[in-house]
Write a protein that holds these residues in place. Structure first.
Motif, PDB file in Angstrom:
ATOM      1  N   VAL A 103     -79.710  25.567  45.500  1.00 43.32           N
ATOM      2  CA  VAL A 103     -79.056  26.006  46.412  1.00 43.32           C
ATOM      3  C   VAL A 103     -79.931  26.972  47.277  1.00 43.32           C
ATOM      4  N   VAL A 104     -80.585  27.861  46.483  1.00 41.62           N
ATOM      5  CA  VAL A 104     -81.436  28.951  46.970  1.00 41.62           C
ATOM      6  C   VAL A 104     -82.580  28.391  47.977  1.00 41.62           C
ATOM      7  N   PRO A 105     -83.306  27.338  47.295  1.00 45.27           N
ATOM      8  CA  PRO A 105     -84.463  26.817  48.234  1.00 45.27           C
ATOM      9  C   PRO A 105     -84.032  26.490  49.511  1.00 45.27           C
ATOM     10  N   ALA A 106     -82.717  25.950  49.588  1.00 47.10           N
ATOM     11  CA  ALA A 106     -82.382  25.579  51.087  1.00 47.10           C
ATOM     12  C   ALA A 106     -82.156  26.768  51.949  1.00 47.10           C
ATOM     13  N   ILE A 107     -81.646  27.891  51.384  1.00 46.10           N
ATOM     14  CA  ILE A 107     -81.539  29.001  52.005  1.00 46.10           C
ATOM     15  C   ILE A 107     -82.661  29.631  52.499  1.00 46.10           C
ATOM     16  N   PHE A 108     -83.604  29.611  51.645  1.00 47.73           N
ATOM     17  CA  PHE A 108     -84.723  30.161  52.176  1.00 47.73           C
ATOM     18  C   PHE A 108     -85.719  29.206  53.563  1.00 47.73           C
ATOM     19  N   ILE A 109     -85.479  28.034  53.477  1.00 42.72           N
ATOM     20  CA  ILE A 109     -85.797  27.165  54.469  1.00 42.72           C
ATOM     21  C   ILE A 109     -84.725  27.435  55.676  1.00 42.72           C
ATOM     22  N   MET A 110     -83.694  27.463  55.420  1.00 43.94           N
ATOM     23  CA  MET A 110     -82.983  28.125  56.866  1.00 43.94           C
ATOM     24  C   MET A 110     -83.456  29.404  57.229  1.00 43.94           C
ATOM     25  N   ILE A 111     -83.728  30.371  56.815  1.00 43.27           N
ATOM     26  CA  ILE A 111     -84.114  31.532  57.109  1.00 43.27           C
ATOM     27  C   ILE A 111     -85.544  31.357  57.841  1.00 43.27           C
ATOM     28  N   ILE A 112     -86.300  30.409  57.286  1.00 48.26           N
ATOM     29  CA  ILE A 112     -87.776  30.277  57.987  1.00 48.26           C
ATOM     30  C   ILE A 112     -87.599  29.388  59.170  1.00 48.26           C
ATOM     31  N   LEU A 113     -86.609  28.679  59.349  1.00 52.54           N
ATOM     32  CA  LEU A 113     -86.459  27.808  60.403  1.00 52.54           C
ATOM     33  C   LEU A 113     -85.675  28.549  61.548  1.00 52.54           C
ATOM     34  N   PHE A 114     -84.825  29.610  61.277  1.00 45.06           N
ATOM     35  CA  PHE A 114     -84.376  30.622  62.149  1.00 45.06           C
ATOM     36  C   PHE A 114     -85.230  31.552  62.896  1.00 45.06           C
ATOM     37  N   ASP A 119     -90.221  26.453  67.532  1.00 49.10           N
ATOM     38  CA  ASP A 119     -91.219  25.426  67.212  1.00 49.10           C
ATOM     39  C   ASP A 119     -90.201  24.706  66.026  1.00 49.10           C
ATOM     40  N   MET A 120     -89.078  24.728  65.987  1.00 45.71           N
ATOM     41  CA  MET A 120     -88.429  24.089  64.768  1.00 45.71           C
ATOM     42  C   MET A 120     -88.704  22.494  64.414  1.00 45.71           C
ATOM     43  N   LEU A 121     -88.692  21.951  65.543  1.00 52.78           N
ATOM     44  CA  LEU A 121     -88.910  20.576  65.627  1.00 52.78           C
ATOM     45  C   LEU A 121     -90.272  20.238  64.858  1.00 52.78           C
ATOM     46  N   ASP A 122     -91.303  20.970  65.321  1.00 53.15           N
ATOM     47  CA  ASP A 122     -92.617  20.801  64.687  1.00 53.15           C
ATOM     48  C   ASP A 122     -92.630  21.063  63.561  1.00 53.15           C
ATOM     49  N   VAL A 123     -92.046  22.257  62.930  1.00 52.82           N
ATOM     50  CA  VAL A 123     -92.074  22.604  61.702  1.00 52.82           C
ATOM     51  C   VAL A 123     -91.518  21.713  60.884  1.00 52.82           C
ATOM     52  N   ILE A 124     -90.193  21.107  61.220  1.00 52.38           N
ATOM     53  CA  ILE A 124     -89.669  20.167  60.182  1.00 52.38           C
ATOM     54  C   ILE A 124     -90.323  18.715  60.221  1.00 52.38           C
ATOM     55  N   SER A 125     -90.885  18.716  61.335  1.00 55.10           N
ATOM     56  CA  SER A 125     -91.711  17.376  61.396  1.00 55.10           C
ATOM     57  C   SER A 125     -92.869  17.238  60.700  1.00 55.10           C
ATOM     58  N   TRP A 126     -93.746  18.275  60.732  1.00 58.12           N
ATOM     59  CA  TRP A 126     -95.139  18.216  59.977  1.00 58.12           C
ATOM     60  C   TRP A 126     -94.960  18.602  58.633  1.00 58.12           C
ATOM     61  N   ALA A 127     -93.833  19.401  58.204  1.00 59.57           N
ATOM     62  CA  ALA A 127     -93.362  19.477  56.645  1.00 59.57           C
ATOM     63  C   ALA A 127     -92.802  18.158  56.333  1.00 59.57           C
ATOM     64  N   GLY A 128     -92.274  17.280  56.979  1.00 58.10           N
ATOM     65  CA  GLY A 128     -91.943  16.072  56.660  1.00 58.10           C
ATOM     66  C   GLY A 128     -92.967  15.070  56.445  1.00 58.10           C
ATOM     67  N   ASN A 129     -94.229  15.282  57.204  1.00 56.80           N
ATOM     68  CA  ASN A 129     -95.367  14.420  57.044  1.00 56.80           C
ATOM     69  C   ASN A 129     -96.074  14.799  55.669  1.00 56.80           C
ATOM     70  N   ILE A 130     -95.874  16.175  55.533  1.00 57.36           N
ATOM     71  CA  ILE A 130     -96.761  16.565  54.279  1.00 57.36           C
ATOM     72  C   ILE A 130     -95.999  16.062  53.082  1.00 57.36           C
ATOM     73  N   VAL A 131     -94.412  16.133  52.933  1.00 52.45           N
ATOM     74  CA  VAL A 131     -94.020  15.752  51.906  1.00 52.45           C
ATOM     75  C   VAL A 131     -93.992  14.170  51.652  1.00 52.45           C
ATOM     76  N   ILE A 132     -93.939  13.517  52.892  1.00 54.53           N
ATOM     77  CA  ILE A 132     -94.262  11.894  52.542  1.00 54.53           C
ATOM     78  C   ILE A 132     -95.337  11.538  51.855  1.00 54.53           C
ATOM     79  N   VAL A 133     -96.512  12.303  52.514  1.00 61.21           N
ATOM     80  CA  VAL A 133     -97.650  11.782  51.758  1.00 61.21           C
ATOM     81  C   VAL A 133     -97.665  12.263  50.341  1.00 61.21           C
ATOM     82  N   ALA A 134     -97.228  13.438  50.047  1.00 59.37           N
ATOM     83  CA  ALA A 134     -97.346  14.093  48.621  1.00 59.37           C
ATOM     84  C   ALA A 134     -96.512  13.251  47.778  1.00 59.37           C
TER      85      ALA A 134
END
Length: 417
Positions: A103-114, A119-134
């Motif tokens: 649960v706590v990691p999701a809270i950190f992500i929400m704070i970061i996105l707020f 730039d929210m769409l870019d943040v989740i998009s590029w983070a998604g690219n990194i996670v997909i490759v990883a």
């Protein structure tokens, strides 16, 4: 600190990707080294959230005082009470450490996105690219079934330390949706098409029905939502039909794809229509589970039977196995493999409402938002999770739903910017 803060967008992308990767690819169940990796990623996330708080206290308070946080904390308290105090039928599945690191990691992500509304769409998009490759790299290292492909065998692949190929498919679907928006709506082909195609490849290779089937629906939402006139609507409908027909033909006619996913789709439809439950198949087991829940749910309908109580019941002996890999067939207890049923059976109608009121709230709010991007991505998230929740129990074991629902809420709050 100012030198660090001026790179807010880049650091936020890295932090979101690191937190998601640690919890959803490495997991916390296979050993202390994985737990420490999660603790390290969360410590970095906490430090970054602290820096963001120092620079902008108001935004951090907004991220912590809202309906999303109220939902997350209230439902987490419910899970803690049932699991820790073992209300109802006894079960030893609950772990405070596991719960906190989900649960706590999701809270950190929400704070970061707020703090990255612009730039929210870019943040989740590029983070998604990194996670997909990883994820692909991690799976290639961890999952030995990839080796069967080199021998010409068709096998479902994608397992990581955090879970099975099904779990990987679900995670990548959540990562894929913002990329599809970037590709279909924003036409950012060079930036995000490679990541989107890589995610689709891994989802199909996983053979997970719960993540393969929603892809066409997500395409439909994006294409129809992007249409500005009737001519474009007709054109996009034609594109959807072509995609659906071509995809179905490929899955059913190409032997490798049929072995991975096509056979499972055929089995699903035949199993749903069967009068007797074939416990050799996934669909047969699920139909037997549904029948058992329908029969016994009414014994404790309001507050349920207890945390993951179904697996403790004698009528959950529904999975065949061979003890010591011998010839004798035995049966073992299983959980419901469905989020809807697990919530109803464990926590009753009360717990079911406590969990699902927030996704329903997101859907209602997205109907009225003027933010086209939020509307299309949230609709895509929600339709995808209908399939995911039908295929596996998500509320305790995975961060994926909490990440997705909180990202959806953050997208809605962009209107406040």
């Amino acid at each position: 600190m100012d030198k660090i803060y001026k790179h807010k967008r880049l650091i936020s992308i890295i932090m979101v990707a690191a937190i998601v990767y640690a919890r959803c690819d490495l997991g916390i169940a296979l050993g202390m080294q994985y737990v420490l990796a999660n603790v390290f990623a969360n410590a970095l996330g906490a430090a970054w959230c602290l820096i963001l708080f120092v620079k902008d206290k108001k935004t951090t308070k907004q991220a912590l005082l809202n309906p999303a946080m109220a939902w997350l904390l209230a439902f987490s308290v419910l899970v803690f009470i049932y699991g820790h105090f073992k209300l109802g039928v006894y079960t030893d599945m609950y772990s405070r450490q596991y719960h906190i690191l989900t649960v706590v990691p999701a809270i950190f992500i929400m704070i970061i996105l707020f703090h990255n509304k612009e730039d929210m769409l870019d943040v989740i998009s590029w983070a998604g690219n990194i996670v997909i490759v990883a994820t692909l790299i991690t799976s290639l290292i961890f999952d030995p079934v990839w080796g069967e492909w080199l021998e010409g065998m068709t096998s479902r692949v994608g397992a990581t330390p955090a879970g099975t190929c099904v779990d990987t498919g679900n995670l990548l679907l959540a990562m894929l949706i913002p990329l599809l928006y970037q590709v279909i709506i924003n036409r950012q082909f060079k930036k995000h098409l490679p990541g989107a195609l890589l995610a689709i490849f891994q989802i199909v290779a996983s053979g997970s029905k719960s993540s393969v089937l929603p892809i066409v629906l997500v395409f439909a939402i994006m294409l129809l939502g992007s249409a500005k006139d009737k001519k474009t609507v007709r054109r996009n409908i034609l594109i959807l039909v072509v995609i659906a027909v071509a995809g179905s033909a490929a899955i059913m006619l190409i032997p490798a794809l049929y072995g991975i996913i096509g056979d499972r789709i055929v089995e699903m439809f035949s199993g749903i229509g069967a009068t007797e439950y074939d416990l050799h198949t996934s669909t047969g087991q699920r139909m037997a589970v549904i029948a058992a829940v329908k029969e016994h749910f009414w014994e404790h309908p309001i507050f349920g039977h207890g945390f993951y109580a179904f697996k403790q019941m004698p009528y959950s002996l529904l999975e065949e196995y061979r003890p010591n890999e011998g010839t004798v067939i035995a049966y073992r207890n299983i959980h419901t493999h469905m989020n809807f049923l697990e919530l109803l059976f464990s926590f009753g109608i009360f717990g079911f409402i406590m969990y699902y009121w927030f996704p329903v709230y997101l859907i209602i709010k997205s109907f009225f938002t003027k933010n086209k991007m939020a509307k299309l991505i949230i609709f895509s998230f929600m339709i995808s999770f209908v399939f995911m929740d039908l295929g596996i129990d998500m509320f305790y074991k995975y961060m994926t739903p909490y990440y997705t629902y909180l990202v959806a809420y953050c997208l809605l709050k962009q209107e406040d910017k």
